[in-house]
Design an enzyme around this catalytic site. Structure first.
Site, PDB file in Angstrom:
ATOM      1  N   HIS A   1      -6.844 -14.324  -9.308  1.00  0.00           N
ATOM      2  CA  HIS A   1      -7.857 -13.349  -9.718  1.00  0.00           C
ATOM      3  C   HIS A   1      -8.841 -13.989 -10.710  1.00  0.00           C
ATOM      4  CE1 HIS A   1      -4.410 -10.273  -9.004  1.00  0.00           C
ATOM      5  NE2 HIS A   1      -5.247 -10.120  -8.015  1.00  0.00           N
TER       6      HIS A   1
ATOM      7  N   LYS B   1       1.123   2.275  -4.888  1.00  0.00           N
ATOM      8  CA  LYS B   1       2.218   1.322  -5.100  1.00  0.00           C
ATOM      9  C   LYS B   1       2.883   1.545  -6.461  1.00  0.00           C
ATOM     10  CE  LYS B   1      -1.015  -2.196  -3.630  1.00  0.00           C
ATOM     11  NZ  LYS B   1      -1.626  -3.429  -4.050  1.00  0.00           N
TER      12      LYS B   1
ATOM     13  N   SER C   1       0.060 -11.142  -6.654  1.00  0.00           N
ATOM     14  CA  SER C   1       0.802 -10.472  -7.726  1.00  0.00           C
ATOM     15  C   SER C   1       2.223 -10.164  -7.257  1.00  0.00           C
ATOM     16  CB  SER C   1       0.107  -9.179  -8.135  1.00  0.00           C
ATOM     17  OG  SER C   1      -1.184  -9.445  -8.590  1.00  0.00           O
TER      18      SER C   1
ATOM     19  N   ARG D   1      -7.924 -14.792   0.758  1.00  0.00           N
ATOM     20  CA  ARG D   1      -6.932 -15.863   0.793  1.00  0.00           C
ATOM     21  C   ARG D   1      -6.768 -16.404   2.199  1.00  0.00           C
ATOM     22  NH1 ARG D   1      -3.108 -12.307  -2.845  1.00  0.00           N
ATOM     23  NH2 ARG D   1      -4.294 -10.856  -1.599  1.00  0.00           N
TER      24      ARG D   1
END
Ligand code: ADP
Length: 177
Positions: A30, A54, A141, A103
């Site tokens: 990040h 989440k 994460s 990514r």
């Protein structure tokens, strides 16, 4: 002879980009996106989403505090929270771009859907994608939390302010279970 005088130029509006996410916790992946975004935009607003379904390891306030610590040196980076529709929040802070990191192929489908939906809702706001760095393209994460909870060393892929809190939080959780 005409010479360009900066003082005669109308003040250019600030180019503000909004970088939304859950940042539970902020990783070096990040951080590089924010820093690279700052080369393009006058201001990057890191926006921690309040309405994520989440289950998170850190509270929203903790996530904001860690990110503020990490970006404290740059007045062109702000850390805020938001809920509701992303494009509404973007408009409310004058952002003309949404910043996202890509990514791998796995990110593409979701990001493409989100960017297309946001474009439909707000054609005046562009989504800008930066490809993940070679050093952090594998970092998420979720994986950081998983590896750290099993005792793996993640100190190189999260900022040190995050690492200390992560280790403390996981130790506390372990003690409670
Ligand atoms: P979300 O809450 O949307 O699942 P995150 O909070 O993890 O996502 O990330 C926010 C944004 O940062 C997303 O665009 C995500 O693809 C990007 N991102 C996350 N990790 C990395 C990384 N290691 N390198 C580049 N971009 C990343």
């Amino acid at each position: 002879m005409l010479t360009a005088s900066p003082s005669l130029r109308p003040e250019a509006p600030l180019r503000i980009a909004l970088y939304p996410g859950s940042f539970d916790p902020l990783t070096r992946g990040h951080v590089t996106i924010v820093q690279r975004g700052r080369r393009i935009f006058d201001e990057v607003v890191v926006a921690v989403a309040r309405n994520v379904s989440k289950k998170s390891l850190f509270t929203i306030d903790e996530r904001v505090e860690m990110a503020r610590d990490v970006f404290a040196h740059d007045s062109g980076i702000r850390v805020e929270t938001f809920d509701g529709l992303l494009v509404d929040y973007a408009r409310s802070i004058g952002a003309t771009a949404l910043l996202r990191g890509l990514r791998a192929v796995a990110d593409f489908e979701y990001e493409n859907q989100m960017a297309s939906m946001n474009h439909m809702l707000a054609p005046d706001i562009e989504t800008v994608f930066l490809m993940a760095d070679a050093n952090t393209f594998f970092v998420s994460s979720r994986l950081v939390k998983e590896v750290a909870s099993l005792g793996g060393d993640v100190s190189t892929v999260v900022p040190s302010a995050v690492h200390d809190r992560l280790i403390a939080r996981l130790a506390k959780q372990k003690g409670e279970s």
